[in-house]
Design an enzyme around this catalytic site. Structure first.
Site, PDB file in Angstrom:
ATOM      1  N   HIS A  72       0.979  -1.253  -0.014  1.00 46.13           N
ATOM      2  CA  HIS A  72       0.038   0.029   0.009  1.00 46.13           C
ATOM      3  C   HIS A  72       0.978   1.247  -0.014  1.00 46.13           C
ATOM      4  O   HIS A  72       0.493   2.175  -0.732  1.00 46.13           O
ATOM      5  CB  HIS A  72      -0.718   0.251   1.310  1.00 46.13           C
ATOM      6  CG  HIS A  72      -1.626   1.233   1.489  1.00 46.13           C
ATOM      7  ND1 HIS A  72      -3.123   1.125   1.204  1.00 46.13           N
ATOM      8  CD2 HIS A  72      -1.658   2.320   1.672  1.00 46.13           C
ATOM      9  CE1 HIS A  72      -3.839   2.339   1.501  1.00 46.13           C
ATOM     10  NE2 HIS A  72      -2.755   2.904   1.772  1.00 46.13           N
ATOM     11  N   GLU A  73       1.872   1.410   0.785  1.00 43.98           N
ATOM     12  CA  GLU A  73       2.788   2.409   1.027  1.00 43.98           C
ATOM     13  C   GLU A  73       3.577   2.545  -0.532  1.00 43.98           C
ATOM     14  O   GLU A  73       3.755   3.666  -0.670  1.00 43.98           O
ATOM     15  CB  GLU A  73       3.316   2.362   2.325  1.00 43.98           C
ATOM     16  CG  GLU A  73       2.675   2.391   3.556  1.00 43.98           C
ATOM     17  CD  GLU A  73       1.763   3.646   3.752  1.00 43.98           C
ATOM     18  OE1 GLU A  73       2.170   4.701   3.042  1.00 43.98           O
ATOM     19  OE2 GLU A  73       0.822   3.696   4.358  1.00 43.98           O
ATOM     20  N   HIS A  76       1.908   4.349  -2.930  1.00 45.53           N
ATOM     21  CA  HIS A  76       1.910   5.897  -2.662  1.00 45.53           C
ATOM     22  C   HIS A  76       3.186   6.244  -3.285  1.00 45.53           C
ATOM     23  O   HIS A  76       3.341   7.382  -4.273  1.00 45.53           O
ATOM     24  CB  HIS A  76       1.872   6.469  -1.471  1.00 45.53           C
ATOM     25  CG  HIS A  76       0.474   6.137  -0.733  1.00 45.53           C
ATOM     26  ND1 HIS A  76      -0.559   6.699  -1.319  1.00 45.53           N
ATOM     27  CD2 HIS A  76       0.173   5.459   0.249  1.00 45.53           C
ATOM     28  CE1 HIS A  76      -1.546   6.368  -0.682  1.00 45.53           C
ATOM     29  NE2 HIS A  76      -1.365   5.566   0.474  1.00 45.53           N
ATOM     30  N   ASP A 167      -5.581   8.861   3.435  1.00 50.20           N
ATOM     31  CA  ASP A 167      -5.519   9.139   2.129  1.00 50.20           C
ATOM     32  C   ASP A 167      -6.753   9.877   1.607  1.00 50.20           C
ATOM     33  O   ASP A 167      -6.974  10.584   0.750  1.00 50.20           O
ATOM     34  CB  ASP A 167      -5.488   7.553   1.261  1.00 50.20           C
ATOM     35  CG  ASP A 167      -4.311   7.047   1.687  1.00 50.20           C
ATOM     36  OD1 ASP A 167      -3.284   7.461   2.102  1.00 50.20           O
ATOM     37  OD2 ASP A 167      -4.178   5.556   1.614  1.00 50.20           O
TER      38      ASP A 167
END
Length: 371
Positions: A72-73, A76, A167
């Site tokens: 997930h990170e 980004h 987010d």
């Protein structure tokens, strides 16, 4: 930047040039997830298996959950890198993960794309695990993939909460930024939404505890964390707004008090630290700048040795990376101080040292101009 998370963390791997760190608090949630899955979830989903099998699958599930958070990170980070933004590190901790980005997105469009990449990646993983669930052969494997599919779906949805710095809050900031063309206003507004949502979590958590609903304490912890993060983001936006457009030359100290390297600590304390009240001084030798001496180095010398030890023996030698230009923004100087854990930087030009800029000086400016 040496944040509290980075201070209590350990680097485990580097991906795409980004250090992945694990905070010590991750061990707590890893243990809790492993225990709860091996004790309750897997025995119910796949009965009559050996106890060791439940513990192994519990540990695997916990690890894959944090791999999901890292993914997930990284999503980004991947988009941020496309917009020429540097990622200092990714830290996994008790509440999930944080990608520490250097600088801010260059536009609302970039902000939106960077923000939405995380939830979309979690939804993608949820779909992958759901497909794996349908193709799994054993009950325990099905239970494992079902758990990961649900958790990634929840992770993606939870991060879409419209409160900064979640987010969803960043998506809100992107919308407000584009609408008002004011980055600082958008950040402050999105942060205030985050604080209100956090207070709702805290109050609902307290209510849940009193009426006996499960998860009340966890909601309170999440609310507290979100409130702290939102408040910090609001304060940071206010700081950036105050310092926006201010150059180092506007705040730096030009009349520098220097200290010769050949004097003793005793003289340094009496003739400099006590006399001027500064926390540190540039050290020179025949006009040549050598480095800094601060109260930290003084305190490391036993009091009875102050008359014998010279400043040349204990000062911190200068490093070029601790220099800043008069034409640089003050916010850049402050970020460098935080990253290098320094209270002051040397201001230089082509002719050499022209002044100093200190954290205290910046703080005084913000205190006066921020009112």
């Amino acid at each position: 930047m040496n944040t509290p998370l980075q201070t209590g963390s350990l680097k485990i791997i580097t991906i795409m040039g980004i250090p992945i760190r694990v905070h010590f608090s991750w061990l707590i949630i890893f243990g809790l997830i492993t225990w709860s899955l091996s004790t309750f979830y897997f025995p119910k989903a796949a009965p009559q298996l050996p106890t060791a099998s439940y513990w192994i699958n519990g540990a695997v599930a916990a690890l894959l959950l944090f791999v999901s958070v890292a993914f997930h990170e990284l999503s980004h980070s991947f988009v941020a890198i496309k917009y020429k933004l540097s990622i200092i590190n990714i830290t996994l901790f008790i509440f999930g993960g944080v990608a520490q980005m250097k600088g801010e997105p260059p536009s609302p469009k970039a902000e939106f794309r960077i923000a939405i990449a995380g939830p979309l990646s979690s939804f993608f993983l949820s779909l992958i695990f759901a497909i794996a669930y349908n193709t799994a052969a054993t009950q325990v494997t099905k239970a494992l993939f079902s758990y990961l599919a649900q958790l990634n779906l929840i992770l993606g949805a939870f991060n879409l909460i419209p409160g900064f710095p979640m987010d969803g809050g960043r998506v809100v900031r992107a919308f407000l930024w584009k609408k008002t063309n004011d980055f600082f206003y958008a950040t402050q507004k999105a942060s205030s939404y985050g604080q209100k949502i956090a207070m709702f979590f805290i109050i609902f958590g307290i209510f849940s505890i009193f009426v006996g609903f499960p998860g009340g304490l966890w909601l309170m912890l999440i609310g507290w964390f979100l409130y702290s993060a939102s408040q910090a983001s609001y304060q940071q936006a206010s700081l950036q707004q105050t310092l926006n457009g201010i150059k180092v030359r506007n705040i730096m100290v030009k009349d520098i008090v220097t200290m010769p390297s050949n004097i003793t600590v005793d003289r340094a304390v009496n003739e400099y630290f006590l006399k001027y009240g500064y926390g540190g001084f540039p050290v020179v030798d025949n006009g040549r700048f050598l480095g800094f001496i601060t109260l930290k180095e003084i305190k490391d010398v036993p009091r009875e040795n102050w008359g014998d030890v010279k400043i040349s023996e204990i000062f911190v030698p200068h490093n070029k990376k601790w220099e800043i230009s008069e034409d640089d923004d003050v916010i850049k100087a402050l970020e460098l101080m935080i990253m290098e854990d320094k209270g002051r930087l040397v201001v230089t030009d082509k002719e050499g040292v022209t002044g100093l800029i200190t954290r205290n000086g910046i703080a005084r400016y913000v205190q006066i101009m921020g009112r």
